[in-house]
Design a protein around this motif. Structure first.
Motif, PDB file in Angstrom:
ATOM      1  N   ILE A  52      40.292  46.711  40.460  1.00 58.70           N
ATOM      2  CA  ILE A  52      39.317  46.243  39.468  1.00 58.70           C
ATOM      3  C   ILE A  52      38.075  45.675  40.163  1.00 58.70           C
ATOM      4  O   ILE A  52      36.944  45.888  39.733  1.00 58.70           O
ATOM      5  CB  ILE A  52      39.967  45.181  38.547  1.00 58.70           C
ATOM      6  CG1 ILE A  52      40.904  45.860  37.544  1.00 58.70           C
ATOM      7  CG2 ILE A  52      38.912  44.356  37.814  1.00 58.70           C
ATOM      8  CD1 ILE A  52      40.211  46.702  36.490  1.00 58.70           C
ATOM      9  N   THR A  53      38.289  44.977  41.279  1.00 56.50           N
ATOM     10  CA  THR A  53      37.132  44.392  41.976  1.00 56.50           C
ATOM     11  C   THR A  53      36.179  45.489  42.458  1.00 56.50           C
ATOM     12  O   THR A  53      34.966  45.351  42.352  1.00 56.50           O
ATOM     13  CB  THR A  53      37.598  43.535  43.169  1.00 56.50           C
ATOM     14  OG1 THR A  53      38.615  42.661  42.715  1.00 56.50           O
ATOM     15  CG2 THR A  53      36.456  42.730  43.760  1.00 56.50           C
ATOM     16  N   ASP A  54      36.744  46.594  42.976  1.00 56.55           N
ATOM     17  CA  ASP A  54      35.875  47.704  43.409  1.00 56.55           C
ATOM     18  C   ASP A  54      35.083  48.243  42.220  1.00 56.55           C
ATOM     19  O   ASP A  54      33.892  48.526  42.317  1.00 56.55           O
ATOM     20  CB  ASP A  54      36.717  48.847  44.005  1.00 56.55           C
ATOM     21  CG  ASP A  54      37.346  48.453  45.336  1.00 56.55           C
ATOM     22  OD1 ASP A  54      36.849  47.502  45.965  1.00 56.55           O
ATOM     23  OD2 ASP A  54      38.336  49.095  45.738  1.00 56.55           O
ATOM     24  N   GLY A 117      37.160  39.830  37.300  1.00 57.73           N
ATOM     25  CA  GLY A 117      38.444  40.487  37.570  1.00 57.73           C
ATOM     26  C   GLY A 117      39.545  39.455  37.713  1.00 57.73           C
ATOM     27  O   GLY A 117      40.575  39.490  37.014  1.00 57.73           O
ATOM     28  N   GLU A 118      39.334  38.493  38.587  1.00 55.41           N
ATOM     29  CA  GLU A 118      40.319  37.428  38.798  1.00 55.41           C
ATOM     30  C   GLU A 118      40.456  36.556  37.542  1.00 55.41           C
ATOM     31  O   GLU A 118      41.550  36.135  37.177  1.00 55.41           O
ATOM     32  CB  GLU A 118      39.898  36.545  39.982  1.00 55.41           C
ATOM     33  CG  GLU A 118      40.433  36.928  41.346  1.00 55.41           C
ATOM     34  CD  GLU A 118      39.883  38.228  41.914  1.00 55.41           C
ATOM     35  OE1 GLU A 118      38.886  38.741  41.379  1.00 55.41           O
ATOM     36  OE2 GLU A 118      40.453  38.738  42.892  1.00 55.41           O
ATOM     37  N   TYR A 119      39.303  36.310  36.901  1.00 56.49           N
ATOM     38  CA  TYR A 119      39.302  35.408  35.737  1.00 56.49           C
ATOM     39  C   TYR A 119      40.213  35.948  34.629  1.00 56.49           C
ATOM     40  O   TYR A 119      41.110  35.262  34.141  1.00 56.49           O
ATOM     41  CB  TYR A 119      37.854  35.272  35.248  1.00 56.49           C
ATOM     42  CG  TYR A 119      37.658  34.461  33.996  1.00 56.49           C
ATOM     43  CD1 TYR A 119      37.623  33.077  34.038  1.00 56.49           C
ATOM     44  CD2 TYR A 119      37.498  35.094  32.753  1.00 56.49           C
ATOM     45  CE1 TYR A 119      37.445  32.330  32.881  1.00 56.49           C
ATOM     46  CE2 TYR A 119      37.313  34.359  31.596  1.00 56.49           C
ATOM     47  CZ  TYR A 119      37.288  32.987  31.662  1.00 56.49           C
ATOM     48  OH  TYR A 119      37.112  32.250  30.511  1.00 56.49           O
ATOM     49  N   SER A 185      34.106  36.051  50.488  1.00 57.49           N
ATOM     50  CA  SER A 185      33.978  37.460  50.844  1.00 57.49           C
ATOM     51  C   SER A 185      35.252  38.190  50.413  1.00 57.49           C
ATOM     52  O   SER A 185      36.232  37.560  49.981  1.00 57.49           O
ATOM     53  CB  SER A 185      33.716  37.623  52.336  1.00 57.49           C
ATOM     54  OG  SER A 185      34.682  36.944  53.076  1.00 57.49           O
ATOM     55  N   ARG A 186      35.259  39.522  50.514  1.00 57.97           N
ATOM     56  CA  ARG A 186      36.369  40.335  50.011  1.00 57.97           C
ATOM     57  C   ARG A 186      37.701  39.838  50.572  1.00 57.97           C
ATOM     58  O   ARG A 186      37.797  39.444  51.732  1.00 57.97           O
ATOM     59  CB  ARG A 186      36.170  41.809  50.390  1.00 57.97           C
ATOM     60  CG  ARG A 186      34.970  42.490  49.758  1.00 57.97           C
ATOM     61  CD  ARG A 186      35.001  42.554  48.237  1.00 57.97           C
ATOM     62  NE  ARG A 186      36.173  43.112  47.619  1.00 57.97           N
ATOM     63  CZ  ARG A 186      36.315  44.375  47.233  1.00 57.97           C
ATOM     64  NH1 ARG A 186      35.337  45.218  47.425  1.00 57.97           N
ATOM     65  NH2 ARG A 186      37.416  44.782  46.639  1.00 57.97           N
ATOM     66  N   GLY A 187      38.719  39.886  49.762  1.00 57.40           N
ATOM     67  CA  GLY A 187      40.034  39.402  50.179  1.00 57.40           C
ATOM     68  C   GLY A 187      40.159  37.891  50.074  1.00 57.40           C
ATOM     69  O   GLY A 187      41.145  37.290  50.512  1.00 57.40           O
ATOM     70  N   GLY A 188      39.166  37.261  49.460  1.00 59.32           N
ATOM     71  CA  GLY A 188      39.082  35.801  49.487  1.00 59.32           C
ATOM     72  C   GLY A 188      40.087  35.039  48.636  1.00 59.32           C
ATOM     73  O   GLY A 188      40.149  33.809  48.724  1.00 59.32           O
ATOM     74  N   SER A 189      40.894  35.733  47.829  1.00 59.41           N
ATOM     75  CA  SER A 189      41.897  34.985  47.054  1.00 59.41           C
ATOM     76  C   SER A 189      42.890  34.288  47.977  1.00 59.41           C
ATOM     77  O   SER A 189      43.472  33.263  47.617  1.00 59.41           O
ATOM     78  CB  SER A 189      42.666  35.922  46.119  1.00 59.41           C
ATOM     79  OG  SER A 189      41.778  36.532  45.231  1.00 59.41           O
ATOM     80  N   ASP A 190      43.073  34.837  49.165  1.00 57.17           N
ATOM     81  CA  ASP A 190      43.915  34.172  50.167  1.00 57.17           C
ATOM     82  C   ASP A 190      43.407  32.752  50.433  1.00 57.17           C
ATOM     83  O   ASP A 190      44.192  31.828  50.623  1.00 57.17           O
ATOM     84  CB  ASP A 190      43.833  34.915  51.516  1.00 57.17           C
ATOM     85  CG  ASP A 190      44.641  36.197  51.524  1.00 57.17           C
ATOM     86  OD1 ASP A 190      45.491  36.374  50.644  1.00 57.17           O
ATOM     87  OD2 ASP A 190      44.407  37.015  52.445  1.00 57.17           O
TER      88      ASP A 190
HETATM   89  N1  ASP Z   1      39.805  40.825  44.343  1.00 56.90           N
HETATM   90  C1  ASP Z   1      39.083  40.450  45.524  1.00 56.90           C
HETATM   91  C2  ASP Z   1      38.970  41.628  46.462  1.00 56.90           C
HETATM   92  O1  ASP Z   1      39.417  42.711  46.151  1.00 56.90           O
HETATM   93  C3  ASP Z   1      39.674  39.250  46.194  1.00 56.90           C
HETATM   94  C4  ASP Z   1      41.106  39.378  46.634  1.00 56.90           C
HETATM   95  O2  ASP Z   1      41.828  40.242  46.158  1.00 56.90           O
HETATM   96  O3  ASP Z   1      41.533  38.585  47.473  1.00 56.90           O
HETATM   97  O4  ASP Z   1      38.405  41.500  47.505  1.00 56.90           O
END
Ligand code: ASP
Length: 438
Positions: A52-54, A117-119, A185-190
């Motif tokens: 979804i983020t993409d 997306g996250e929301y 930045s991308r992957g930031g949910s970590d």
């Molecule tokens: N949804 C965001 C991403 O694809 C953040 C994440 O998944 O950590 O980068």
């Protein structure tokens, strides 16, 4: 004991994945309560899925350049609606989308749009788990310079936890003091997960993903690479720096500072032990914790005149690299020469300008360039004080007819780095793995 559980995009990609999450979250044993959950946006699980983020980034590009966007927007809505229907949720998605549509224009802020997306995913997850929803914009607070206001953030997270009891928080974003949304930045949910774990002084930070922990090396090179059982924060930093993609690089800091161990676990195989990341590890069974590496480096071997001061020459050379904005990765050195190893992409367009600038220093006698270097790092806390490990590594590599072009070792003996030709990259990892791990 409180556990903070973060679920990545593939763990929440569809309703089947949502069910797995629920089973994990609600399988609290007597000691561990997964009372705070952080989720990414719906990600990829099946072939053909898009994250979804993409799609949201793509939607933003369409809006910005005035290109018709209906198809993409429909795809996004359909993904969310399908999860809602499958799980028979009450969430009013029409209302959520109507809210978003108010600002779907050329000027929409990218961070706000992609954070949706996250929301929305988190709102759905909160309802599905029967947990309270806490908007990250209300608790993850940035300063205007883009750093996190930790004190305020920790305070707000703690307050919402005390008020609501069990909570779901969207990953990936927060807000500036004026309320404007800002994403990591991308992957930031970590990172969000780590912040929530630190704020709530969790006993563990569980990071649920689609692999059963961190592998000792890249599975594209070693098909059946073993899983690392225990790893220290420092080793993980070295491995990630050298190319192992595990967690977002800024994840470790908040939990490390609060001495909270991280567990990397698999949503699809929840009984697998995964990997635990801590300050100190008690597992002494392996000398080597992991092997990682990156291709495409260039080294500048700089030979100085014998009579001149080496430090001054190194300093003037580094000034040149800094002026050209080039990242310096390593500086192995000997009596009259030293090498400066940099990513080849950083010198793709200005190699000869850099050499000319270096040669402007009359104390430099020669500059030799090798633009075919791959770096491989062998990382392991148990290598400390063990004589002969580097010798064994060089022996193994040499016996397999691989030419070592460069050697570097961190002063804390956590890693040994060898530089080889790009074509020997995979083979080097394989022979080290086969001889020292397998
Ligand atoms: N949804 C965001 C991403 O694809 C953040 C994440 O998944 O950590 O980068």
């Amino acid at each position: 004991m409180l556990v903070v559980a973060k679920f990545g995009g593939s763990s929440v990609a569809n309703s089947t994945q949502f069910k797995k999450v629920k089973e994990i979250v609600l399988s609290n044993d007597l000691e561990n309560y997964r009372n705070a959950v952080v989720v990414s946006a719906l990600g990829k699980k099946e072939k053909g899925d898009s994250k979804i983020t993409d799609l949201l980034y793509l939607l933003h590009a369409h809006l910005k350049y005035n290109v018709p966007y209906d198809n993409i927007y429909e795809m996004i809505k359909t993904r969310f609606n399908k999860v809602k229907e499958d799980l028979e949720l009450n969430i009013d998605l029409e209302k959520e989308f109507a809210e978003l549509e108010k600002s779907l224009s050329k000027d929409i802020k990218e961070d706000y749009l992609v954070s949706r997306g996250e929301y929305i995913t988190s709102k759905m997850m909160a309802e599905y788990l029967g947990y309270g929803f806490v908007d990250a914009a209300d608790v993850i607070k940035f300063n205007y310079d883009g750093t996190i206001n930790y004190e305020l953030t920790y305070d707000l997270i703690e307050k919402s936890y005390i008020e609501q009891g069990k909570i779901v928080i969207p990953g990936f974003y927060g807000a500036y003091p004026n309320g404007t949304i800002k994403t990591f930045s991308r992957g930031g949910s970590d990172i969000t997960g780590a912040i929530v774990a630190a704020a709530l002084k969790a006993s563990f930070y569980e990071n649920w993903t689609d692999v059963s922990g961190i592998l000792m090396t890249d599975p594209k090179i070693i098909k059946d690479a073993k899983t690392i059982k225990e790893i220290t924060y420092a080793e993980l930093r070295e491995l990630s720096y050298m190319g192992a993609s595990v967690l977002h690089e800024h994840t470790v800091f908040p939990v490390q500072r609060a001495h909270i161990p991280i567990k990397i676990l698999n949503t699809n195989r929840p009984l697998d032990l995964g990997t635990i990341i801590t300050e100190d590890c008690n597992d002494f069974s392996q000398i080597i914790t992991g092997i990682a590496g990156k291709k495409l480096f260039t080294s500048f071997t700089i030979t100085k005149k014998q009579e001149v001061n080496k430090l001054l020459v190194i300093k003037s050379a580094l000034d040149v690299f800094s002026r050209f904005n080039i990242n310096v990765e390593h500086i192995p050195s000997s009596i009259d020469s030293f090498s400066v190893v940099v990513p080849s992409s950083d010198v793709a367009n200005n190699l000869y300008d850099v050499v000319t600038a270096l040669k402007n220093n009359p104390d430099i006698q020669e500059v030799h360039i090798d633009d075919d270097i791959a770096l491989i790092a062998v990382v392991g806390r148990n290598m400390v004080d063990k004589p002969g490990i580097s010798g064994r590594i060089f022996g193994i590599v040499g016996n397999n007819n691989i030419n070592i072009k460069m050697i570097a070792q961190g002063s804390h003996e956590l890693n040994i780095i060898v530089g080889v030709s790009n074509k020997d990259f995979e083979k080097t990892i394989k022979v080290i793995y086969d001889n020292l791990i397998k």
